[in-house]
Design a protein around this motif. Structure first.
Motif, PDB file in Angstrom:
ATOM      1  N   THR A  39     -52.326  74.264 128.138  1.00 49.43           N
ATOM      2  CA  THR A  39     -53.662  73.678 127.979  1.00 49.43           C
ATOM      3  C   THR A  39     -54.695  74.457 128.776  1.00 49.43           C
ATOM      4  O   THR A  39     -55.762  74.813 128.266  1.00 49.43           O
ATOM      5  CB  THR A  39     -53.665  72.204 128.441  1.00 49.43           C
ATOM      6  OG1 THR A  39     -52.767  71.454 127.622  1.00 49.43           O
ATOM      7  CG2 THR A  39     -55.048  71.603 128.339  1.00 49.43           C
ATOM      8  N   LEU A  40     -54.376  74.724 130.034  1.00 44.66           N
ATOM      9  CA  LEU A  40     -55.294  75.460 130.903  1.00 44.66           C
ATOM     10  C   LEU A  40     -55.616  76.835 130.336  1.00 44.66           C
ATOM     11  O   LEU A  40     -56.788  77.240 130.252  1.00 44.66           O
ATOM     12  CB  LEU A  40     -54.676  75.595 132.300  1.00 44.66           C
ATOM     13  CG  LEU A  40     -55.421  76.501 133.290  1.00 44.66           C
ATOM     14  CD1 LEU A  40     -56.817  75.953 133.566  1.00 44.66           C
ATOM     15  CD2 LEU A  40     -54.631  76.642 134.586  1.00 44.66           C
ATOM     16  N   LEU A  41     -54.585  77.572 129.937  1.00 45.38           N
ATOM     17  CA  LEU A  41     -54.802  78.920 129.411  1.00 45.38           C
ATOM     18  C   LEU A  41     -55.537  78.898 128.081  1.00 45.38           C
ATOM     19  O   LEU A  41     -56.323  79.797 127.777  1.00 45.38           O
ATOM     20  CB  LEU A  41     -53.460  79.635 129.273  1.00 45.38           C
ATOM     21  CG  LEU A  41     -52.743  79.945 130.592  1.00 45.38           C
ATOM     22  CD1 LEU A  41     -51.399  80.614 130.333  1.00 45.38           C
ATOM     23  CD2 LEU A  41     -53.605  80.835 131.485  1.00 45.38           C
ATOM     24  N   SER A  42     -55.309  77.871 127.274  1.00 43.36           N
ATOM     25  CA  SER A  42     -56.040  77.735 126.011  1.00 43.36           C
ATOM     26  C   SER A  42     -57.534  77.607 126.270  1.00 43.36           C
ATOM     27  O   SER A  42     -58.365  78.257 125.619  1.00 43.36           O
ATOM     28  CB  SER A  42     -55.523  76.526 125.222  1.00 43.36           C
ATOM     29  OG  SER A  42     -56.291  76.337 124.050  1.00 43.36           O
ATOM     30  N   HIS A  43     -57.891  76.755 127.235  1.00 39.49           N
ATOM     31  CA  HIS A  43     -59.307  76.608 127.604  1.00 39.49           C
ATOM     32  C   HIS A  43     -59.892  77.942 128.070  1.00 39.49           C
ATOM     33  O   HIS A  43     -60.980  78.344 127.633  1.00 39.49           O
ATOM     34  CB  HIS A  43     -59.456  75.571 128.723  1.00 39.49           C
ATOM     35  CG  HIS A  43     -59.418  74.152 128.253  1.00 39.49           C
ATOM     36  ND1 HIS A  43     -60.344  73.629 127.369  1.00 39.49           N
ATOM     37  CD2 HIS A  43     -58.582  73.128 128.570  1.00 39.49           C
ATOM     38  CE1 HIS A  43     -60.084  72.352 127.157  1.00 39.49           C
ATOM     39  NE2 HIS A  43     -59.018  72.025 127.860  1.00 39.49           N
ATOM     40  N   LEU A  44     -59.170  78.627 128.954  1.00 39.02           N
ATOM     41  CA  LEU A  44     -59.683  79.872 129.526  1.00 39.02           C
ATOM     42  C   LEU A  44     -59.839  80.955 128.473  1.00 39.02           C
ATOM     43  O   LEU A  44     -60.869  81.643 128.416  1.00 39.02           O
ATOM     44  CB  LEU A  44     -58.744  80.350 130.637  1.00 39.02           C
ATOM     45  CG  LEU A  44     -58.712  79.500 131.915  1.00 39.02           C
ATOM     46  CD1 LEU A  44     -57.642  80.023 132.866  1.00 39.02           C
ATOM     47  CD2 LEU A  44     -60.074  79.500 132.596  1.00 39.02           C
ATOM     48  N   LEU A  45     -58.826  81.126 127.633  1.00 39.82           N
ATOM     49  CA  LEU A  45     -58.877  82.174 126.608  1.00 39.82           C
ATOM     50  C   LEU A  45     -59.960  81.884 125.573  1.00 39.82           C
ATOM     51  O   LEU A  45     -60.601  82.801 125.054  1.00 39.82           O
ATOM     52  CB  LEU A  45     -57.508  82.321 125.945  1.00 39.82           C
ATOM     53  CG  LEU A  45     -56.452  83.005 126.828  1.00 39.82           C
ATOM     54  CD1 LEU A  45     -55.054  82.800 126.265  1.00 39.82           C
ATOM     55  CD2 LEU A  45     -56.767  84.494 126.963  1.00 39.82           C
ATOM     56  N   GLY A  46     -60.179  80.612 125.270  1.00 40.10           N
ATOM     57  CA  GLY A  46     -61.260  80.255 124.357  1.00 40.10           C
ATOM     58  C   GLY A  46     -62.614  80.658 124.920  1.00 40.10           C
ATOM     59  O   GLY A  46     -63.472  81.191 124.207  1.00 40.10           O
ATOM     60  N   GLN A  47     -62.812  80.416 126.217  1.00 36.58           N
ATOM     61  CA  GLN A  47     -64.068  80.798 126.854  1.00 36.58           C
ATOM     62  C   GLN A  47     -64.252  82.316 126.894  1.00 36.58           C
ATOM     63  O   GLN A  47     -65.385  82.808 126.937  1.00 36.58           O
ATOM     64  CB  GLN A  47     -64.106  80.245 128.287  1.00 36.58           C
ATOM     65  CG  GLN A  47     -64.184  78.738 128.367  1.00 36.58           C
ATOM     66  CD  GLN A  47     -65.447  78.193 127.723  1.00 36.58           C
ATOM     67  OE1 GLN A  47     -66.527  78.754 127.872  1.00 36.58           O
ATOM     68  NE2 GLN A  47     -65.311  77.100 126.984  1.00 36.58           N
ATOM     69  N   LEU A  48     -63.147  83.042 126.861  1.00 32.09           N
ATOM     70  CA  LEU A  48     -63.209  84.503 126.892  1.00 32.09           C
ATOM     71  C   LEU A  48     -63.272  85.121 125.499  1.00 32.09           C
ATOM     72  O   LEU A  48     -63.268  86.334 125.355  1.00 32.09           O
ATOM     73  CB  LEU A  48     -61.980  85.057 127.633  1.00 32.09           C
ATOM     74  CG  LEU A  48     -61.947  84.764 129.138  1.00 32.09           C
ATOM     75  CD1 LEU A  48     -60.586  85.136 129.715  1.00 32.09           C
ATOM     76  CD2 LEU A  48     -63.053  85.535 129.856  1.00 32.09           C
TER      77      LEU A  48
END
Length: 206
Positions: free
Chosen positions: A105-114
């Motif tokens: 979940t955390l990485l999904s949020h971060l990668l989406g922002q990137l």
């Protein structure tokens, strides 16, 4: 003993009422103690989870400083770092599926922002799938649905984004008290996507 029996016989109603109050007090004390124990266990579990995530992130950053330039952390962008190591970090948590879901979940949020929308989608979908397989319906399950909803939105799949934003809102309402900021954020996310949903009544709901 005789005097006690005589007293009880004369004041039966009062004695019974007093006994009821005492029993109720003992029961409430037991319930309160059990509630404190549950909260303590929950806090301990959250602390252990946070420590495990921290350790994992430290391992992700642990790289040979004498490695080739392309592999050195000081020459990587955040996007490159997460793209190269994010999925493998999630894979490494297979024995701990709940923690695995949290990191996905955390990485999904971060990668989406990137701007890594496909990878964000894959991890968001994986997080939701893990929560479903575990039968979880917690605030972290809501976070997973929110991450997947974001990924759908970035892809222009607004109806699917709406579905997961609604699920995230339902979970926020079920796991938080009225007025909690997480509920407000879930409402805001849903309202943000509704104008883009191709449904006659969607805009009216926004």
């Amino acid at each position: 003993a005789y005097r006690a029996r005589k007293f009880i016989a004369r004041h039966r109603a009062g004695v019974l009422a007093t006994a009821a109050v005492v029993v109720l007090g003992i029961a409430l004390t037991a319930i309160y103690a059990a509630s404190l124990a549950r909260e303590r266990d929950r806090a301990r579990t959250e602390a252990e989870t946070a420590a495990q995530v921290t350790d994992l992130l430290m391992e992700m950053f642990d790289r040979d400083p004498f490695a080739a330039e392309a592999d050195r952390l000081d020459s990587m962008t955040v996007r490159t770092f997460l793209v190269q190591r994010g999925a493998s970090a999630v894979d490494s948590l297979a024995p701990r599926p709940e923690l695995q879901a949290r990191l996905a979940t955390l990485l999904s949020h971060l990668l989406g922002q990137l701007g890594e929308y496909d990878r964000a989608f894959d991890l968001g979908e994986r997080a939701v799938s893990l929560h479903d397989s575990l039968g979880l319906a917690t605030e972290h399950t809501g976070d997973a649905h929110s991450a997947l909803a974001n990924a759908y939105y970035f892809r222009g799949a607004y109806a699917e984004a709406e579905t997961h934003y609604r699920r995230a809102l339902a979970l926020a309402e079920a796991t938080h008290r009225p007025g909690d900021p997480d509920i407000a954020e879930a409402v805001n996310n849903l309202a943000f996507v509704l104008p883009d949903v191709d449904r006659p009544d969607a805009l009216a709901e926004a």
